[in-house]
Design a protein around this motif. Structure first.
Motif, short mmCIF file in Angstrom:
data_model
loop_
_atom_site.label_atom_id
_atom_site.label_comp_id
_atom_site.label_asym_id
_atom_site.label_seq_id
_atom_site.Cartn_x
_atom_site.Cartn_y
_atom_site.Cartn_z
N LYS A 99 24.43 77.89 25.30
CA LYS A 99 24.33 78.21 23.87
C LYS A 99 25.71 78.37 23.23
CE LYS A 99 21.59 81.15 20.79
NZ LYS A 99 20.66 82.30 20.75
N SER A 100 26.69 78.77 24.03
CA SER A 100 28.04 79.03 23.51
C SER A 100 28.69 77.79 22.89
CB SER A 100 28.95 79.56 24.62
OG SER A 100 29.06 78.59 25.67
N MET A 101 28.23 76.61 23.28
CA MET A 101 28.87 75.40 22.75
C MET A 101 28.18 74.89 21.47
SD MET A 101 27.69 72.41 25.47
CE MET A 101 29.04 71.36 24.98
N LEU A 102 27.07 75.50 21.10
CA LEU A 102 26.31 75.01 19.94
C LEU A 102 26.77 75.67 18.64
CD1 LEU A 102 22.71 74.98 21.42
CD2 LEU A 102 24.23 73.02 21.07
N PRO A 103 26.67 74.95 17.52
CA PRO A 103 27.08 75.52 16.23
C PRO A 103 26.11 76.58 15.73
CG PRO A 103 26.11 73.34 15.92
CD PRO A 103 26.22 73.55 17.41
N GLU A 104 26.59 77.40 14.81
CA GLU A 104 25.75 78.36 14.12
C GLU A 104 24.88 77.61 13.11
OE1 GLU A 104 26.13 82.26 11.14
OE2 GLU A 104 27.95 81.29 11.94
N VAL A 105 23.59 77.92 13.06
CA VAL A 105 22.68 77.25 12.13
C VAL A 105 22.67 78.01 10.80
CG1 VAL A 105 20.36 76.39 11.73
CG2 VAL A 105 21.27 76.44 14.05
N LYS A 106 23.26 77.39 9.79
CA LYS A 106 23.35 77.98 8.45
C LYS A 106 22.25 77.39 7.56
CE LYS A 106 27.44 80.28 8.32
NZ LYS A 106 27.61 81.63 7.73
N PRO A 107 21.90 78.05 6.46
CA PRO A 107 20.96 77.43 5.52
C PRO A 107 21.50 76.11 5.00
CG PRO A 107 21.27 79.76 5.02
CD PRO A 107 22.30 79.40 6.05
N SER A 108 20.60 75.24 4.53
CA SER A 108 21.00 73.92 4.04
C SER A 108 21.85 74.01 2.78
CB SER A 108 19.77 73.06 3.75
OG SER A 108 18.95 72.95 4.90
N ALA A 109 21.71 75.09 2.02
CA ALA A 109 22.49 75.27 0.79
C ALA A 109 22.90 76.72 0.65
CB ALA A 109 21.68 74.82 -0.43
N GLY A 110 24.01 76.92 -0.07
CA GLY A 110 24.62 78.23 -0.22
C GLY A 110 26.09 78.09 0.11
N HIS A 111 26.89 79.11 -0.13
CA HIS A 111 28.31 79.01 0.20
C HIS A 111 28.47 79.15 1.70
CE1 HIS A 111 32.67 80.61 0.05
NE2 HIS A 111 32.65 79.29 0.13
N ILE A 112 28.68 78.04 2.36
CA ILE A 112 28.74 77.99 3.82
C ILE A 112 30.12 78.39 4.33
CG2 ILE A 112 28.57 76.39 5.79
CD1 ILE A 112 26.52 74.89 3.70
N GLY A 113 31.13 78.13 3.53
CA GLY A 113 32.51 78.42 3.91
C GLY A 113 33.44 77.52 3.13
N ASP A 114 34.71 77.55 3.47
CA ASP A 114 35.71 76.72 2.77
C ASP A 114 36.28 75.66 3.69
OD1 ASP A 114 35.39 78.18 0.47
OD2 ASP A 114 37.08 79.52 0.87
N VAL A 115 36.54 74.49 3.10
CA VAL A 115 37.20 73.40 3.83
C VAL A 115 38.47 73.01 3.08
CG1 VAL A 115 35.10 72.49 4.89
CG2 VAL A 115 35.78 71.66 2.64
N ASP A 116 39.37 72.33 3.78
CA ASP A 116 40.67 71.96 3.21
C ASP A 116 40.95 70.51 3.58
OD1 ASP A 116 43.30 71.58 2.50
OD2 ASP A 116 44.04 73.44 3.41
N PHE A 117 41.12 69.65 2.57
CA PHE A 117 41.37 68.23 2.82
C PHE A 117 42.86 67.92 3.03
CE2 PHE A 117 37.09 68.05 1.34
CZ PHE A 117 36.55 66.93 1.95
#
Length: 406
Positions: free
Chosen positions: A123-141
């Motif tokens: 389980k440690s290698m699997l991602p956290e399951v977040k809702p399909s919409a909502g503020h999930i976090g920030d990304v930087d291009f």
């Protein structure tokens, strides 16, 4: 990928890779397939992520050891991209994508411990399951300016959202390498009696949509085969003209170039041609291939109609082959149903953008439904007798192909 360095430790593995089929065959006698289907909505098939992951571990014990030591991360494409764009801060997915892995309980919206053990996945290698919409976090291009991430959906569910199929019974078909049909079935999961998968459409703010899923693995790739392997057409768009140049001489092509997926699930079946004679031309084979694609779509829509108990009001379509008038008219004729070609070819991109708008801007489903437009609408022109004859011929060919490979 390496949990510390972020370096990939295997190549990306595409959905069409069938090396995991041996894993599925070995597990088939050790797992309650009815329970697996009830939990995941899926079949034990190499199409999904878990058999691929188990295959990697079986063929690379060093990676298996690292995974169980908590030194590796795993994810589908969007998880990898978000990990990179967040500098390793976000290791996330959403229920729609998680429901395509064979590791996720679609009823409880969580990774299933029994499935993790079955496929030897820590389980440690699997991602956290977040809702399909909502503020999930920030990304930087790369310019140092964080951008808020508001939506996550797997591609076909994003296309279902982009096609504004918000009501139970509405359905779409996205054409590309294959044909992928999804029907919204409402907020409760139901299992198909006709060879379809059940999948999470989206889940956020207490709103859940489930969908019947019928994947056809060969569509655009069959047209590519006509172009590149057989040299029957100079480009994909020419298949329309070639089909119109042909008279229906009784040629049937079963385009099972990568087995038969929904609703048959026969990975052993290969493609075939029937009804050839000395007067058969390349145009006849092009036409019969397009007809075969249309017949495959007919089969999946029919299966969905049987499961839903009522036919869809129409079929919304998108993707490159949706621009082929011959193919779209044939699908409309066989289904005796209106086919609406989306004005936006890239329904997946539109869908995820619209979902982000729902989260960030408060856009309503009603606004999105009202904003959907058709570029072209095809209505049935084929008579009942001709339709019956064409489908009977197809079913004979299909039965023969299946028996040939038994």
């Amino acid at each position: 990928w390496d949990a510390e360095t972020g370096e990939a430790v295997t190549p990306a593995i595409v959905w069409q890779d069938t090396r995991g089929q041996a894993v599925c065959d070995a597990l088939a006698s050790n797992v309650d397939l009815a329970w697996l289907r009830q939990t995941t909505g899926l079949l034990l098939d190499s199409y999904f992520s878990a058999p691929k992951l188990k295959w990697v571990f079986e063929n690379n014990p060093e990676l298996r050891a690292k995974a169980h030591a908590g030194k590796l991360k795993f994810g589908t494409t969007e998880t990898w991209v978000i990990w990179k764009l967040s500098g390793g801060k976000l290791h996330v997915t959403d229920p729609s994508t998680a429901s395509r892995t064979l590791l996720f309980d679609m009823n409880k919206f969580q990774w299933d411990e029994k499935l993790l053990q079955l496929f030897d996945v820590p389980k440690s290698m699997l991602p956290e399951v977040k809702p399909s919409a909502g503020h999930i976090g920030d990304v930087d291009f790369g310019n140092g300016k964080p951008l808020p991430l508001h939506a996550l959906l797997v591609d076909q569910q994003a296309a279902l959202f982009g096609q504004a199929c918000f009501k139970a019974g509405e359905m779409k078909c996205s054409f590309g390498t294959g044909s992928f049909l999804l029907m919204n079935i409402g907020d409760k999961p139901k299992l198909s009696n006709n060879g379809l998968l059940t999948t999470v459409g989206w889940n956020f703010n207490g709103q859940t949509a489930y969908a019947f899923d019928g994947g056809i693995f060969v569509t655009g790739s069959a047209i590519q085969w006509l172009r590149d392997n057989l040299k029957f057409i100079p480009d994909s768009a020419s298949s329309h003209d070639a089909a119109n140049n042909s008279k229906d001489m009784g040629v049937v092509v079963v385009p099972a170039l990568q087995g038969l997926a929904a609703p048959h699930w026969r990975t052993d079946v290969q493609g075939a041609m029937f009804g050839l004679n000395r007067s058969t031309t390349s145009d006849d084979i092009v036409r019969a291939t397009l007809d075969g694609i249309a017949c495959r779509v007919y089969e999946v829509v029919t299966a969905m109609t049987q499961d839903a108990g009522t036919p869809p009001p129409h079929l919304k379509v998108d993707g490159g082959p949706a621009g082929n008038p011959y193919l779209m008219q044939m699908i409309s004729d066989l289904l005796n149903l209106e086919v609406r070609v989306s004005a936006s070819v890239e329904a997946t991109a539109i869908g995820i953008a619209n979902l982000a708008g729902v989260s960030a801007l408060g856009t309503s489903f009603e606004q999105l439904a009202n904003g959907w437009k058709a570029e072209k609408v095809y209505t049935p022109k084929m008579g009942a007798e001709e339709r019956k004859k064409k489908l009977e011929r197809w079913n004979k060919a299909l039965d023969a192909v299946k028996k040939f490979h038994e």
